[in-house]
Scaffold this motif. Structure first.
Motif, mmCIF file in Angstrom:
data_model
loop_
_atom_site.group_PDB
_atom_site.id
_atom_site.type_symbol
_atom_site.label_atom_id
_atom_site.label_comp_id
_atom_site.label_asym_id
_atom_site.label_seq_id
_atom_site.Cartn_x
_atom_site.Cartn_y
_atom_site.Cartn_z
ATOM 1 N N VAL A 1 57.190 -28.826 10.694
ATOM 2 C CA VAL A 1 56.184 -27.820 11.008
ATOM 3 C C VAL A 1 56.937 -26.520 11.271
ATOM 4 N N ASN A 2 56.643 -25.523 10.472
ATOM 5 C CA ASN A 2 57.303 -24.227 10.611
ATOM 6 C C ASN A 2 56.248 -23.207 11.045
ATOM 7 N N GLN A 3 56.633 -22.318 11.934
ATOM 8 C CA GLN A 3 55.671 -21.324 12.413
ATOM 9 C C GLN A 3 56.208 -19.920 12.175
ATOM 10 N N VAL A 4 55.351 -19.065 11.618
ATOM 11 C CA VAL A 4 55.690 -17.660 11.391
ATOM 12 C C VAL A 4 54.626 -16.813 12.068
ATOM 13 N N ASN A 5 55.040 -15.916 12.936
ATOM 14 C CA ASN A 5 54.085 -15.007 13.566
ATOM 15 C C ASN A 5 53.913 -13.754 12.719
ATOM 16 N N LEU B 1 53.153 -25.046 7.177
ATOM 17 C CA LEU B 1 53.552 -23.694 7.576
ATOM 18 C C LEU B 1 52.383 -23.073 8.333
ATOM 19 N N LEU B 2 52.650 -22.784 9.613
ATOM 20 C CA LEU B 2 51.628 -22.217 10.489
ATOM 21 C C LEU B 2 51.848 -20.704 10.484
ATOM 22 N N SER C 1 44.958 -14.260 17.534
ATOM 23 C CA SER C 1 45.110 -15.632 18.028
ATOM 24 C C SER C 1 44.444 -16.694 17.145
ATOM 25 N N ASN C 2 44.740 -16.642 15.863
ATOM 26 C CA ASN C 2 44.349 -17.681 14.908
ATOM 27 C C ASN C 2 45.567 -18.061 14.081
ATOM 28 N N SER C 3 45.464 -19.176 13.343
ATOM 29 C CA SER C 3 46.526 -19.497 12.400
ATOM 30 C C SER C 3 45.943 -19.931 11.061
ATOM 31 N N GLU C 4 46.514 -19.373 9.983
ATOM 32 C CA GLU C 4 46.262 -19.907 8.648
ATOM 33 C C GLU C 4 47.359 -20.931 8.414
ATOM 34 N N ILE C 5 46.978 -22.121 7.885
ATOM 35 C CA ILE C 5 48.039 -23.082 7.596
ATOM 36 C C ILE C 5 48.158 -23.297 6.100
ATOM 37 N N LEU C 6 49.404 -23.386 5.675
ATOM 38 C CA LEU C 6 49.740 -23.710 4.290
ATOM 39 C C LEU C 6 50.383 -25.091 4.341
ATOM 40 N N VAL C 7 49.760 -26.043 3.654
ATOM 41 C CA VAL C 7 50.170 -27.440 3.798
ATOM 42 C C VAL C 7 50.483 -28.061 2.442
ATOM 43 N N GLU D 1 43.595 -32.383 7.059
ATOM 44 C CA GLU D 1 42.138 -32.312 6.868
ATOM 45 C C GLU D 1 41.423 -33.216 7.856
ATOM 46 N N LYS D 2 42.001 -34.413 8.029
ATOM 47 C CA LYS D 2 41.401 -35.380 8.953
ATOM 48 C C LYS D 2 41.523 -34.872 10.400
ATOM 49 N N ALA D 3 42.701 -34.385 10.755
ATOM 50 C CA ALA D 3 42.967 -34.007 12.147
ATOM 51 C C ALA D 3 42.100 -32.829 12.588
ATOM 52 N N TYR D 4 41.890 -31.867 11.677
ATOM 53 C CA TYR D 4 41.169 -30.650 12.080
ATOM 54 C C TYR D 4 39.775 -30.552 11.463
ATOM 55 N N ASN D 5 39.391 -31.607 10.715
ATOM 56 C CA ASN D 5 38.090 -31.597 10.063
ATOM 57 C C ASN D 5 37.888 -30.326 9.230
ATOM 58 N N VAL D 6 38.887 -30.045 8.407
ATOM 59 C CA VAL D 6 38.811 -28.887 7.516
ATOM 60 C C VAL D 6 39.081 -29.362 6.090
ATOM 61 N N LYS D 7 38.768 -28.546 5.124
ATOM 62 C CA LYS D 7 39.062 -28.833 3.726
ATOM 63 C C LYS D 7 40.114 -27.811 3.290
ATOM 64 N N LEU D 8 41.247 -28.293 2.818
ATOM 65 C CA LEU D 8 42.261 -27.365 2.318
ATOM 66 C C LEU D 8 41.799 -26.791 0.988
ATOM 67 N N GLU D 9 41.881 -25.475 0.845
ATOM 68 C CA GLU D 9 41.574 -24.843 -0.436
ATOM 69 C C GLU D 9 42.796 -24.093 -0.896
ATOM 70 N N ASN D 10 43.282 -24.463 -2.073
ATOM 71 C CA ASN D 10 44.571 -23.933 -2.534
ATOM 72 C C ASN D 10 45.647 -24.155 -1.479
ATOM 73 N N ASN D 11 45.608 -25.312 -0.835
ATOM 74 C CA ASN D 11 46.577 -25.723 0.192
ATOM 75 C C ASN D 11 46.456 -24.938 1.498
ATOM 76 N N LEU D 12 45.388 -24.166 1.635
ATOM 77 C CA LEU D 12 45.234 -23.305 2.816
ATOM 78 C C LEU D 12 44.007 -23.673 3.642
ATOM 79 N N ALA D 13 44.094 -23.463 4.937
ATOM 80 C CA ALA D 13 42.906 -23.539 5.792
ATOM 81 C C ALA D 13 43.134 -22.653 7.004
#
Lengths: 306, 306
Positions: free
Chosen positions: A215-219, A251-252, A259-265, A274-286
């Motif tokens: 897990v990598n984080q970029v501010n 990548l967070l 105070s939000n994060s876009e994730i690239l997975v 997707e399961k953990a956050y109940n989101v759908k990745l679109e183009n690997n992003l959410a």
């Protein structure tokens, strides 16, 4: 007397760097003159800003230590995030604020608290031992707490962090809000970095149960600016996945203003996100609303769902 | 507010029992009124002597807790020595003086030091938090430090333990040397115990790398008295080895007056003891001169040679 090497985790952030300096200084105050602050990697932009601002020298870069050396770990305890031959070193102390991931065959001084920053624990240690906190030491502590808690806005922030920031601001004679925002912004400047460097800036190897992950984080102050590099980032991430045989790379991209994060997975187990956050990745992003803390809002949730 | 259950290890000794009382009291002092001292097993003779002497009630015996309960671990951190469903409980704090053998998925308060007794760490916590130490609390702390350090003679004894004993003796108004010897002797009275009970009194499951082991320690003022039961002890040990599928069972019979231990060793890997201490077992027995500490003189040496 032999040296005691004090260091934070690989891919060091402001907390790891300043804690190694502040802990080595505490050891000096407590009579261990041979404590030396060290680091396991290059400074990031934010930490460079901090050390320049207060005119403080960077800790000594080390790559390996002789077996049997005395060490003190700050801001980490997991062997995966530490120096390679940790199991052959003599860990004298740990001062940390992370989950426990260390096994030893001997008792040692271990001080961790569920607070936002290692420096908050160190601040308490200075108080408990009646040790002098200089203006410089206070400035470094303050910088790390602001960094780890994103100016006390992260959900990892505790009353202890807030109290430490208030006390340390007085000693350092700094308006922490304006200084802190400038410092955080300095940390978001990615212009000098190659894609590989960005992907290693604050990367942590974390296993969610059996799922091998980084897990990598970029501010950033602007998520779209970072996503301009999406194709190159994905190419770099896929190389890392292959090399490290990862199941998932997250990548967070954290917006420090909102105070939000876009994730690239990427990776075979991207479904876990997707399961953990109940989101759908679109183009690997959410977009994960309100998620800014890897430790509090990513690691436990991913582990629970793995 | 939900209860916080405070307990030491299975087969509790004086440190585990008194630390649960002293830690629960500290929590009350710090504002957590719902902390309850508990225990995971029966009192030993020594601890009975202590609680009777100071007229203190034993902690509540518990066998299981609901998943999700808040707990504080004292005098241990290893899941093998703790309550069975530990991985489903919410560990709020650990106060300990053993090696690290815990993995968590969340940060927590963790305070361990390489000192002779958990109560020495607790004594510091009371000091650091400016909490009141009553005569009763001081007496309990003092008893545990005397017990764990065998009247400050064990090699696990540190300057911190000595300082704590000196300070606590004053508060408790006790001549710790004469009280301590009586207390230790009370702990060596095995007359009421069955062989099975003796073999469980202070038994710890410890893996030396891949070697599955139990190390049990019995204190005595006379090793020959204990060895009168040798045949029955061996029979009982062999049953435990079979049931638990152990590679080795070590019974440490410690002479508290002369600071030596006779060891009775059974199991397929009994050779490890011979290698580790450069001794030859005769009739499964060997005398280890000056060995009184399982933690400092058995566990690391066996682990290194496994």
């Amino acid at each position: 007397m032999a040296n005691t090497y004090v260091f934070g985790h690989k891919s060091p952030d402001t907390d790891s760097i300043t804690s190694s300096i502040v802990m080595a200084n505490l050891e000096h105050e407590l009579g261990n003159e041979e404590a030396i602050s060290c680091r396991l990697g290059n400074l990031n932009k934010e930490t460079e800003y901090v050390l320049n601002y207060f005119n403080v020298e960077a800790p000594k870069l080390i790559e390996n230590l002789e077996d049997g050396s005395d060490v003190i770990l700050v801001d980490h305890n997991s062997p995966a995030e530490s120096i390679d031959n940790l199991e052959n070193l003599n860990i004298k102390k740990v001062v940390d604020h992370h989950k426990i991931a260390l096994e030893t065959s001997y008792p040692l001084f271990y001080r961790a608290e569920a607070v936002g920053c290692t420096e908050t624990v160190l601040f308490k240690l200075y108080e408990e031992n009646d040790c002098f906190i200089s203006k410089e030491i206070a400035s470094l502590m303050l910088s790390a707490i602001i960094s780890d808690t994103l100016l006390l806005k992260s959900p990892t922030t505790t009353d202890d962090d807030i109290r430490a920031v208030e006390e340390l601001s007085k000693i350092a004679e700094i308006d922490y809000e304006s200084y802190g925002l400038e410092m955080l912004k300095a940390g978001t400047d990615l212009s000098d970095f190659s894609i590989d460097e960005i992907l290693n800036l604050d990367a942590k190897q974390i296993d969610f149960k059996d799922v091998k992950s980084i897990v990598n984080q970029v501010n950033t102050a602007s998520i779209p600016d970072v996503l301009e590099m999406k194709d190159e980032l994905e190419e770099g991430i896929n190389k890392i996945i292959e090399k490290e045989n990862l199941d998932i790379f997250i990548l967070l991209i954290t917006d420090i203003v909102n105070s939000n994060s876009e994730i690239l997975v990427l990776g075979e187990r991207a479904d876990l996100v997707e399961k953990a956050y109940n989101v759908k990745l679109e183009n690997n992003l959410a977009l994960l609303e309100g998620v800014v803390s890897r430790k509090k809002q990513v690691v436990p949730i991913m582990t629970e769902n793995a």
